[in-house]
Design a protein around this motif. Structure first.
Motif, PDB file in Angstrom:
ATOM      1  N   LEU A 560       0.837  -1.206   0.000  1.00 64.21           N
ATOM      2  CA  LEU A 560       0.000   0.000   0.000  1.00 64.21           C
ATOM      3  C   LEU A 560       0.870   1.254   0.000  1.00 64.21           C
ATOM      4  N   SER A 561       1.945   1.232   0.773  1.00 66.38           N
ATOM      5  CA  SER A 561       2.831   2.395   0.837  1.00 66.38           C
ATOM      6  C   SER A 561       3.555   2.605  -0.493  1.00 66.38           C
ATOM      7  N   PHE A 562       3.942   1.495  -1.140  1.00 68.56           N
ATOM      8  CA  PHE A 562       4.626   1.586  -2.435  1.00 68.56           C
ATOM      9  C   PHE A 562       3.728   2.235  -3.486  1.00 68.56           C
ATOM     10  N   LEU A 563       2.490   1.777  -3.591  1.00 78.56           N
ATOM     11  CA  LEU A 563       1.580   2.375  -4.562  1.00 78.56           C
ATOM     12  C   LEU A 563       1.323   3.839  -4.227  1.00 78.56           C
ATOM     13  N   GLN A 564       1.208   4.136  -2.937  1.00 77.79           N
ATOM     14  CA  GLN A 564       0.956   5.527  -2.539  1.00 77.79           C
ATOM     15  C   GLN A 564       2.130   6.416  -2.935  1.00 77.79           C
ATOM     16  N   SER A 565       3.345   5.879  -2.842  1.00 76.51           N
ATOM     17  CA  SER A 565       4.516   6.690  -3.196  1.00 76.51           C
ATOM     18  C   SER A 565       4.508   7.065  -4.674  1.00 76.51           C
ATOM     19  N   LEU A 566       3.807   6.261  -5.494  1.00 73.58           N
ATOM     20  CA  LEU A 566       3.691   6.555  -6.919  1.00 73.58           C
ATOM     21  C   LEU A 566       2.420   7.334  -7.244  1.00 73.58           C
ATOM     22  N   GLY A 567       1.605   7.600  -6.233  1.00 74.58           N
ATOM     23  CA  GLY A 567       0.347   8.289  -6.479  1.00 74.58           C
ATOM     24  C   GLY A 567      -0.682   7.403  -7.157  1.00 74.58           C
ATOM     25  N   LEU A 568      -0.553   6.074  -6.997  1.00 78.32           N
ATOM     26  CA  LEU A 568      -1.448   5.126  -7.639  1.00 78.32           C
ATOM     27  C   LEU A 568      -2.323   4.441  -6.599  1.00 78.32           C
ATOM     28  N   GLY A 569      -3.495   4.036  -7.030  1.00 77.52           N
ATOM     29  CA  GLY A 569      -4.420   3.355  -6.138  1.00 77.52           C
ATOM     30  C   GLY A 569      -4.280   1.851  -6.229  1.00 77.52           C
ATOM     31  N   GLY A 570      -4.911   1.151  -5.289  1.00 76.65           N
ATOM     32  CA  GLY A 570      -4.836  -0.307  -5.269  1.00 76.65           C
ATOM     33  C   GLY A 570      -6.116  -0.926  -4.758  1.00 76.65           C
ATOM     34  N   VAL A 571      -6.230  -2.238  -4.988  1.00 78.22           N
ATOM     35  CA  VAL A 571      -7.372  -3.020  -4.520  1.00 78.22           C
ATOM     36  C   VAL A 571      -6.834  -4.065  -3.546  1.00 78.22           C
ATOM     37  N   LEU A 572      -7.131  -3.889  -2.264  1.00 72.86           N
ATOM     38  CA  LEU A 572      -6.734  -4.866  -1.249  1.00 72.86           C
ATOM     39  C   LEU A 572      -7.836  -5.920  -1.192  1.00 72.86           C
ATOM     40  N   MET A 714     -11.775  -1.035 -10.260  1.00 76.50           N
ATOM     41  CA  MET A 714     -10.484  -0.533 -10.725  1.00 76.50           C
ATOM     42  C   MET A 714     -10.587   0.904 -11.209  1.00 76.50           C
ATOM     43  N   ASP A 715     -11.734   1.270 -11.777  1.00 73.59           N
ATOM     44  CA  ASP A 715     -11.886   2.643 -12.253  1.00 73.59           C
ATOM     45  C   ASP A 715     -11.971   3.611 -11.081  1.00 73.59           C
ATOM     46  N   PHE A 716     -12.392   3.128  -9.928  1.00 78.47           N
ATOM     47  CA  PHE A 716     -12.312   3.972  -8.725  1.00 78.47           C
ATOM     48  C   PHE A 716     -10.857   4.103  -8.286  1.00 78.47           C
ATOM     49  N   ALA A 717     -10.152   2.970  -8.191  1.00 82.77           N
ATOM     50  CA  ALA A 717      -8.791   2.992  -7.649  1.00 82.77           C
ATOM     51  C   ALA A 717      -7.825   3.758  -8.562  1.00 82.77           C
ATOM     52  N   ASN A 718      -7.927   3.532  -9.862  1.00 86.52           N
ATOM     53  CA  ASN A 718      -7.052   4.192 -10.837  1.00 86.52           C
ATOM     54  C   ASN A 718      -7.901   4.614 -12.033  1.00 86.52           C
TER      55      ASN A 718
END
Length: 1019
Positions: A560-572, A714-718
């Motif tokens: 989660l922190s890695f994706l946040q560092s790129l400004g990208l969202g994710g699906v847990l 996915m369209d919500f996350a990214n």
């Protein structure tokens, strides 16, 4: 309530009948009456059924049908979907199949199609619940519509009727077989009856499952084709004679509802022979022609390609016999003997059929015994590029060189991108994002071999489409070379979102210059290259987190922190029970002070998030935004300014979209993200529109029914990563869901994989890290209706308790407790009015969400309740909603029936859900097929609850057991649960006799215990 059932009759008609839960279980008929004359005791009358079906009933005809149905003790067994206010006590007699007469409304295929389509779209029926039969037939109707949309139909003649028939090959044939295997028994329950004179002795025949599905699919496909051709004329209205007249009449009868073809019998028979011959060509047979392309040998100066002919068994593709063997063997071919008698004639016929599709084969057919066709490089290229796909689509076997399908055989482009931060430095948190810009330049390559501009010009000068380069054959397309030369001279900037789409959809456009690879620097490059694991080393719990994360949860926090560092969202998307909540809370604790996080969840989970945050991240400032008195406008902005975490519900997010949209959210988290799976709903649109630097979707079931669910999440996350919804449907959903396209599935996994983290309990590295029994309390909120009933019970009973004493007072206290617990379960349990269940209970809503995850994971659950009548209501409601059989065990079930229920549940193929009354099912049973236990309502005796849990958690259980105890927040249930939790060691003394201890409390203590607290109702 009516439960509508569907039958498919041999005459090609849909018949609907219904069970009526309001009809009393009256005696089924006079003893000795012949079976065909016995009316079904609780079948709805024609008028009631027509009223429930609404406008669709106007196109139906009425009928009376004999059905062969399961019967016990002289009465038909109720379907699982039927809901009665009082549970029916099952008899001890054996179940037999007996005919019963039911009133039906019957439709021809043209009228059945729109009705079944309505059922498939989940819009349901105006006044009834569709049973398993109509839902299955609705799947058939949707399949028929899809076949027509894809052109997988053939026109034909059936006697003097023009018909459209489905063309079933490959994945379509497999899907038709699956539908036949899944046919509910009730769909073929129609007994033979004097309704169709085409049957023997004027009796309508009974169809088997495969025949019934084939007949229904034929009729519905014919109806669907006519809908698609509405307003189309296939021939001019000119007069003719003989075969010409028959052909024109046939073409006219292929559109509209009139199917009869007028014409001389001899002309119709000739037309039928011609059509059947043509259809054999289209559909193929047990043996088909096969074409193998052989490339020139190394050192062959002539560079002649050879297209070899063979015969191949359609159902055994590995059985291939070359044409030269066929001509040499003179009919002696043991391998093909079971498929055909005359292989030479079959080969010639198949080659003739193929030549109609690919005229280039005609040259070979001029020889008496064709074996192969010699081609130059241009002819070979035309076959590889155009002929092979046409022949393969028509059902012929095609064997091509392995290099042809590899990306390295074609010219492609590579993108080299550079982020606008210094290489080697750590990007600032949220410094990137889908809209951020990166610099790029193009490179050209053949597979892994980079090409210079001079090399490209040299290839173009060869003027040949197939070239041996560096030891391998490659395709040289002049148009692609020209496009490549233009790309080499271009450079510029693009967004991170565009770069990700390029990098993750490699080779997605075969007719254009394919993108063979994308490289970037830093963490973005690691993400594109599949090296994200270097950033996923487990991280320790942040200082503000009060708890211990398991190793896989620490990896989740790192991801989660890695994706946040790129400004990208994710699906847990971890499996249920793996601690998605604590992973999110640990991320919030790690980022404390960076800005507010908005968490959107179902109403039933608001209390859980509030309490879990207080437990694991007590330093987080939490604001719960719900209820009629919630702040609006500037007051809401001020409340958010003083909060780290704002918790709200999906419905409030839709209502207060304007207030939420003005906040600069650091992060938006959606829990139970399947709530936004329908992208067009108001709440899904509102949630996707919320501004945020980081987005996380939390769900245990990222795909529930359709791939469109995944697109919406996915369209919500990214936003925009998967393109527009129609494009996604065309590129991925339809090829994967309808046609089993593995290549499309791999492309979709490639593009979504970096942004979806899914761990399952079946993974040994996860299972070994879980306790054997995980117990949790699930807090549910009351609906407004529940809260109103709860308060009414408290006001009424406390007044009566104050004026009573002794045994009467103790009885009133216990009665109050019972009524309040019934209200917490569901208003319909207290009112006993047989009213609808959906949307009225916080507990039921949470249970439905949980069971969706259980079923999606292919697991089983036990549901305990202390009330037999509520257990019966749960069984009926869940069976109708989930489309699965739900077992129910209570005190009136005899030993033989009880043993049968247990045995069925314990089998792998048995029903996945078992509702049990606590007294009847709490001891003496082994139910290790389940690894989920839900105490829907509490007995308040830990020993009794533990005994019930031990039905699943005992010797023979090989999986971790998850135990959930449902409690309504702010009610007497939560207060008693807290008392037990605080004094667990004294629990046996406090509540050892059930709830008798409550009767000794003073009136003021009872008032505090029963009082409805603020926060019990979310909205």
């Amino acid at each position: 309530m009516l439960v509508v059932h569907g039958l498919w009759l041999a005459g090609g008609r849909l018949a609907l009948w219904a069970e009526d839960s309001t009809l009393p279980e009256r005696p089924p008929g006079r003893p000795g009456r012949p079976p065909r004359e016995r009316p079904h005791p609780f079948a709805a009358a024609h008028t009631a059924l027509a009223e429930a079906l609404g406008e669709s009933a106007t196109t139906a005809t009425t009928g009376i049908r004999p059905l062969t149905l399961p019967t016990r003790a002289g009465a038909p067994v109720e379907s699982p979907e039927l809901v009665r206010a009082e549970p029916a006590a099952p008899g001890r007699a054996a179940v037999t199949l007996v005919p019963w007469r039911v009133p039906t409304l019957e439709y021809d295929a043209d009228d059945a199609l729109p009705l079944l389509r309505t059922i498939h779209r989940d819009t349901g029926l105006p006044g009834a619940v569709p049973g398993a039969g109509p839902r299955h037939l609705a799947q058939l109707a949707e399949f028929a519509l899809d076949l027509v949309a894809r052109g997988r139909t053939l026109p034909g003649l059936d006697g003097d009727r023009a018909v459209w028939r489905p063309l079933l090959t490959g994945a379509d044939a497999g899907w038709a077989r699956a539908l036949a295997m899944a046919l509910p028994p009730a769909v073929k329950a129609a007994s033979p009856g004097p309704a169709d004179p085409s049957g023997p002795d004027g009796v309508e025949p009974r169809l088997g499952a495969a025949e019934l599905v084939a007949d229904a699919l034929d009729r519905l496909t014919d109806a669907a084709a006519r809908v698609a051709l509405e307003g189309v004329r296939l021939t001019e209205a000119r007069r003719g004679t003989g075969t010409d007249a028959a052909v024109r009449g046939w073409l006219r009868a292929l559109t509209g509802r009139e199917r009869t073809v007028a014409g001389p019998p001899g002309a119709l028979a000739e037309l039928d022979r011609e059509l059947r011959g043509w259809q054999r060509d289209a559909a193929g047979g047990a043996v088909r022609a096969c074409f193998r392309m052989v490339e020139p040998a190394v050192g062959d100066d002539d560079e002649r390609w050879r297209l070899e002919f063979a015969l191949q068994a359609a159902d055994e593709p590995s059985l291939v016999v070359a044409a030269d063997r066929i001509w040499a063997a003179q009919g002696e071919l043991p391998g093909l003997a079971r498929h055909l008698d005359a292989p030479e004639e079959t080969l010639l016929g198949e080659l003739g059929r193929a030549s109609r599709l690919w005229p280039g084969l005609e040259t070979a057919l001029r020889t008496a015994m064709p074996e192969a066709l010699d081609l130059d490089s241009e002819g070979a290229h035309r076959f590889l590029r155009d002929g092979a796909p046409i022949l393969h689509a028509a059902g012929f076997g095609v064997l091509l060189p392995s290099w042809w399908q590899r990306p390295g055989a074609r010219l492609g482009a590579r993108v080299a991108a550079r982020t606008r931060t210094a290489p080697g430095t750590v990007a600032a948190r949220s410094s990137l994002g889908l809209e951020s810009l990166v610099d790029y330049r193009w490179e050209l390559a053949l597979g892994d071999q980079p090409l210079t501009e001079d090399e490209l010009k040299g290839l173009a000068a060869l003027k040949t489409p197939l070239v041996r380069l560096r030891g391998q054959w490659v395709e040289v397309d002049p148009k692609r070379i020209a496009a490549g030369l233009r790309l080499l001279r271009s450079a510029g900037e693009m967004t991170v979102g565009d770069l990700l789409r390029l990098g993750l959809e490699l080779g997605d456009e075969p007719d254009a210059l394919p993108v063979l690879g994308v490289t970037a620097d830093g963490a973005l490059g690691d993400l594109l290259a599949g090296r994200a694991e270097r950033h996923l080393a487990p991280v320790d719990e942040p200082p503000g987190f009060r708890g211990t994360l398991r190793p896989y949860q620490k990896r989740g926090l790192a991801w989660l922190s890695f994706l946040q560092s790129l400004g990208l969202g994710g699906v847990l998307a971890d499996d249920m029970g793996l601690g998605k909540t604590v992973q999110i809370l640990s991320l919030l604790a790690r980022d404390e002070g960076t800005g507010p996080t908005l968490l959107v969840c179902p109403m039933s989970l608001v209390g859980n998030w509030q309490r879990e945050a207080a437990k694991f991240a007590p330093e987080l400032r939490v604001h719960v935004h719900h209820g009629a008195e919630r702040p609006r406008g500037p007051e809401f902005t001020a409340a958010v300014r003083d909060a780290d975490l704002v918790v709200t519900t999906y419905s409030i997010a839709a209502r207060d979209a304007a207030d939420l949209a003005v906040i600069e959210w650091h992060r938006v988290v959606v829990d139970e993200a399947q709530a936004i799976k329908n992208a067009a709903t108001r709440q899904a649109v509102a949630v996707r529109a919320l501004p945020a630097r980081h987005r996380i979707a939390v769900t245990g079931t990222p795909v529930e029914n359709r791939l469109a669910d995944l697109w919406s999440i996915m369209d919500f996350a990214n936003p925009g990563l998967l393109g527009a919804a129609p494009t996604f449907k065309k590129r991925y959903a339809e090829p994967i869901e309808r046609h089993g396209d593995d290549e499309a599935a791999q492309r979709l996994r490639r593009i979504t994989g970096p942004f979806v983290l899914r761990r399952v309990k079946s993974d040994k590295s996860i299972i070994s890290d879980l306790p054997e029994k995980l117990e949790m309390e699930v807090l549910c909120n009351l609906t407004a209706e529940q809260a109103s009933l709860y308060q009414a019970v408290v006001d009424d009973m406390l007044a009566r308790i104050e004026s009573s004493e002794g045994i009467e007072r103790r009885g009133l206290v216990l009665a109050t407790m019972t009524k309040l617990k019934q209200v917490c379960n569901h208003p319909a349990q207290l009112l006993r009015d047989g009213s609808a269940m959906s949307g009225r209970s916080g507990k039921l809503a949470r249970l439905e969400e949980l069971l969706d995850e259980v079923l999606a994971a292919g697991e089983k659950a036990l549901l305990f309740t202390q009330y037999a009548e509520f257990g019966n209501m749960l069984r009926a409601h869940l069976s109708a909603r989930l489309g699965r059989e739900v077992l129910f065990l209570h005190g009136a079930v005899g030993k033989a029936a009880r043993d049968e229920l247990v045995a069925r549940f314990q089998t792998d193929a048995g029903p996945p859900l078992f509702v049990l009354s606590l007294k009847a099912g709490g001891t003496g049973l082994t139910l290790t097929a389940a690894n989920h236990v839900v105490h829907v309502d509490r007995w308040w005796n830990p020993a009794v609850e533990d005994q019930a849990t031990d039905r699943a958690f005992r010797i023979g259980q090989r999986r971790a057991v998850q135990v959930r105890k449902f409690v309504c927040a702010g009610t007497v249930e939560e207060k008693i649960s807290a008392m037990i939790g605080e004094k667990r060691g004294l629990a046996a003394r406090i509540v050892g006799t059930g709830e008798q201890w409550l009767t000794e409390l003073s009136t003021s203590e009872l008032r505090r215990l029963f009082a409805l607290e603020a926060g019990a109702v979310v909205e």
